[in-house]
Design a protein around this motif. Structure first.
Motif, PDB file in Angstrom:
ATOM      1  N   ILE A 138       0.864  -1.179   0.000  1.00 14.68           N
ATOM      2  CA  ILE A 138       0.000   0.000   0.000  1.00 14.68           C
ATOM      3  C   ILE A 138       0.902   1.231   0.000  1.00 14.68           C
ATOM      4  O   ILE A 138       1.641   1.466   0.956  1.00 14.68           O
ATOM      5  N   GLY A 139       0.855   1.993  -1.073  1.00 16.58           N
ATOM      6  CA  GLY A 139       1.742   3.150  -1.217  1.00 16.58           C
ATOM      7  C   GLY A 139       1.125   4.423  -0.664  1.00 16.58           C
ATOM      8  O   GLY A 139       0.163   4.938  -1.222  1.00 16.58           O
ATOM      9  N   PHE A 140       1.690   4.910   0.430  1.00 17.05           N
ATOM     10  CA  PHE A 140       1.283   6.214   0.963  1.00 17.05           C
ATOM     11  C   PHE A 140       1.994   7.348   0.227  1.00 17.05           C
ATOM     12  O   PHE A 140       1.701   8.517   0.439  1.00 17.05           O
ATOM     13  N   ASP A 141       2.959   7.005  -0.636  1.00 12.82           N
ATOM     14  CA  ASP A 141       3.813   7.985  -1.303  1.00 12.82           C
ATOM     15  C   ASP A 141       3.133   8.710  -2.453  1.00 12.82           C
ATOM     16  O   ASP A 141       3.523   9.816  -2.817  1.00 12.82           O
ATOM     17  N   GLY A 142       2.134   8.077  -3.088  1.00 10.14           N
ATOM     18  CA  GLY A 142       1.410   8.713  -4.190  1.00 10.14           C
ATOM     19  C   GLY A 142       2.105   8.672  -5.532  1.00 10.14           C
ATOM     20  O   GLY A 142       1.582   9.206  -6.516  1.00 10.14           O
ATOM     21  N   LEU A 143       3.270   8.024  -5.634  1.00 14.89           N
ATOM     22  CA  LEU A 143       4.058   8.073  -6.864  1.00 14.89           C
ATOM     23  C   LEU A 143       3.309   7.534  -8.076  1.00 14.89           C
ATOM     24  O   LEU A 143       3.295   8.152  -9.144  1.00 14.89           O
ATOM     25  N   LEU A 144       2.665   6.377  -7.924  1.00 13.23           N
ATOM     26  CA  LEU A 144       2.025   5.741  -9.079  1.00 13.23           C
ATOM     27  C   LEU A 144       0.864   6.568  -9.621  1.00 13.23           C
ATOM     28  O   LEU A 144       0.475   6.403 -10.777  1.00 13.23           O
ATOM     29  N   ASN A 145       0.327   7.478  -8.801  1.00 13.35           N
ATOM     30  CA  ASN A 145      -0.798   8.311  -9.234  1.00 13.35           C
ATOM     31  C   ASN A 145      -0.421   9.256 -10.383  1.00 13.35           C
ATOM     32  O   ASN A 145      -1.304   9.809 -11.037  1.00 13.35           O
ATOM     33  N   PHE A 146       0.852   9.433 -10.635  1.00 16.34           N
ATOM     34  CA  PHE A 146       1.309  10.332 -11.697  1.00 16.34           C
ATOM     35  C   PHE A 146       1.476   9.615 -13.039  1.00 16.34           C
ATOM     36  O   PHE A 146       1.825  10.241 -14.035  1.00 16.34           O
ATOM     37  N   LEU A 158      -8.672  -3.917  -2.876  1.00 11.65           N
ATOM     38  CA  LEU A 158      -7.953  -3.792  -1.604  1.00 11.65           C
ATOM     39  C   LEU A 158      -7.820  -2.321  -1.214  1.00 11.65           C
ATOM     40  O   LEU A 158      -7.972  -1.959  -0.044  1.00 11.65           O
ATOM     41  N   GLU A 159      -7.520  -1.490  -2.198  1.00 10.25           N
ATOM     42  CA  GLU A 159      -7.383  -0.048  -1.945  1.00 10.25           C
ATOM     43  C   GLU A 159      -8.656   0.519  -1.322  1.00 10.25           C
ATOM     44  O   GLU A 159      -8.607   1.246  -0.315  1.00 10.25           O
ATOM     45  N   ASN A 174      -3.750  10.078  -1.886  1.00  7.65           N
ATOM     46  CA  ASN A 174      -4.554   8.909  -2.235  1.00  7.65           C
ATOM     47  C   ASN A 174      -3.659   7.679  -2.326  1.00  7.65           C
ATOM     48  O   ASN A 174      -2.824   7.579  -3.231  1.00  7.65           O
ATOM     49  N   PRO A 175      -3.786   6.724  -1.401  1.00  9.28           N
ATOM     50  CA  PRO A 175      -2.927   5.533  -1.459  1.00  9.28           C
ATOM     51  C   PRO A 175      -3.287   4.635  -2.636  1.00  9.28           C
ATOM     52  O   PRO A 175      -4.417   4.652  -3.126  1.00  9.28           O
ATOM     53  N   GLU A 241       9.837   1.763   0.208  1.00 10.73           N
ATOM     54  CA  GLU A 241      10.132   1.651  -1.221  1.00 10.73           C
ATOM     55  C   GLU A 241       9.302   0.627  -1.992  1.00 10.73           C
ATOM     56  O   GLU A 241       9.252   0.669  -3.229  1.00 10.73           O
ATOM     57  N   SER A 242       8.675  -0.325  -1.316  1.00  5.14           N
ATOM     58  CA  SER A 242       8.104  -1.489  -2.002  1.00  5.14           C
ATOM     59  C   SER A 242       6.980  -1.154  -2.972  1.00  5.14           C
ATOM     60  O   SER A 242       6.842  -1.797  -4.018  1.00  5.14           O
ATOM     61  N   SER A 243       6.143  -0.174  -2.660  1.00  5.85           N
ATOM     62  CA  SER A 243       5.002   0.140  -3.524  1.00  5.85           C
ATOM     63  C   SER A 243       5.449   0.680  -4.875  1.00  5.85           C
ATOM     64  O   SER A 243       4.930   0.275  -5.923  1.00  5.85           O
TER      65      SER A 243
END
Length: 290
Positions: A138-146, A158-159, A174-175, A241-243
């Motif tokens: 679960i990515g709290f970082d938001g990176l993939l949203n871009f 799951l999200e 948004n995770p 880093e995993s997400s």
């Protein structure tokens, strides 16, 4: 017409290496072990039978060599999903873009990437020294949203369940939920690693529920995370880093997973700082199984 990648987007150094990593295409193996700490690269490479190159720039330390007949690159990413964005895009470029023509290669090369790191355990059954394989992150970082394709690369069910369960505050972003490669999980985790959901945080303190002088947006978030369950999986650990690794690898067509050794149990409020020797056992497992 083939898409051209201009110098402002694909930055190549004068020596033919990629901008941040300073690695050339011929330096890169198809099997890659990622670590956070630049010093840990030498620990991984100490097991190699031979080394063909060693390259350092900033926090990015790279060694490529042979281990029992397998050509392996080990590379440090530094801390955080923002660094994974740099590393994954540059590794993918090294594998799948022709640096001479600045065009995508006609045949896609799939990389196999395993991150070996440390983490904080979130369950009573994940004390210090536990090896955890991240099935979902679960990515709290938001990176993939871009990135386009974010939803297709995410576990949206799951999200949704996670956000509802913890009462997620969208002021914190948004995770997203990324999945590790299933075949790689089976091969690397085997039967001696705990499998679970990992939360990848955008920081070490507030995002992981640590409170020093600054109060938290949601002081109960960690407790709610610990209680969350999805099927047979619970949230087993925090790391950083995993997400991004799992999400970007899915979008790029690579095989990736993260496995970590617990050095802090957040429930028991215990921390082990002298873990350098113990993590070598995890490194050895990954070298044998990758």
């Amino acid at each position: 017409m083939k898409k051209q990648f201009p110098p402002s987007e694909l930055v190549i150094n004068n020596d033919g290496s990629i901008f941040h990593l300073h690695v050339k295409p011929e330096n890169l193996a198809d099997k890659i072990i990622l670590v956070g700490d630049p010093g840990r690269v030498s620990l991984v490479a100490s097991h190699f039978d031979s080394k063909e190159c060693e390259i350092s720039n900033r926090e990015f330390h790279t060694i490529t060599g042979q281990y029992k007949g397998k050509r392996i690159t080990t590379l440090s990413t530094g801390i955080g999903c923002d660094n994974i964005d740099i590393v994954m895009n540059e590794l993918d470029a090294l594998a799948n873009i022709d640096f001479e023509t600045r065009t995508e290669k006609p045949e896609h090369k799939t990389l196999t990437l395993v991150r070996v790191g440390t983490c904080g355990g979130l369950q009573p059954y994940t004390p210090e020294g536990t090896f955890i394989a991240s099935v979902k992150s679960i990515g709290f970082d938001g990176l993939l949203n871009f990135y386009a394709g974010r939803d297709e690369a995410s576990d949206l069910e799951l999200e949704t369940a996670f956000k509802k369960s913890v009462g997620w505050n969208l002021k914190m972003g948004n995770p997203y939920v990324a999945s590790a490669d299933e075949e790689l999980i089976e091969r690397i985790a085997c039967d001696d690693m705990v499998r679970g959901i990992t939360v990848a945080c955008g920081g070490f303190f507030g995002p992981q529920g640590r409170q020093l002088r600054l109060p938290l947006m949601d002081p109960e978030l960690n407790h709610k995370i610990e209680e969350f369950k999805y099927g047979e999986l619970k949230v087993t650990n925090f790391e950083m880093e995993s997400s991004a690794l799992a999400g970007l690898s899915t979008l790029m067509g690579h095989k990736a997973m993260t496995c970590c050794m617990v050095i802090a149990n957040r429930v028991a409020k215990k921390m082990e700082t002298d873990y350098k020797g113990d993590i070598d056992g995890l490194i050895t497992k990954v070298l044998e199984r990758i």
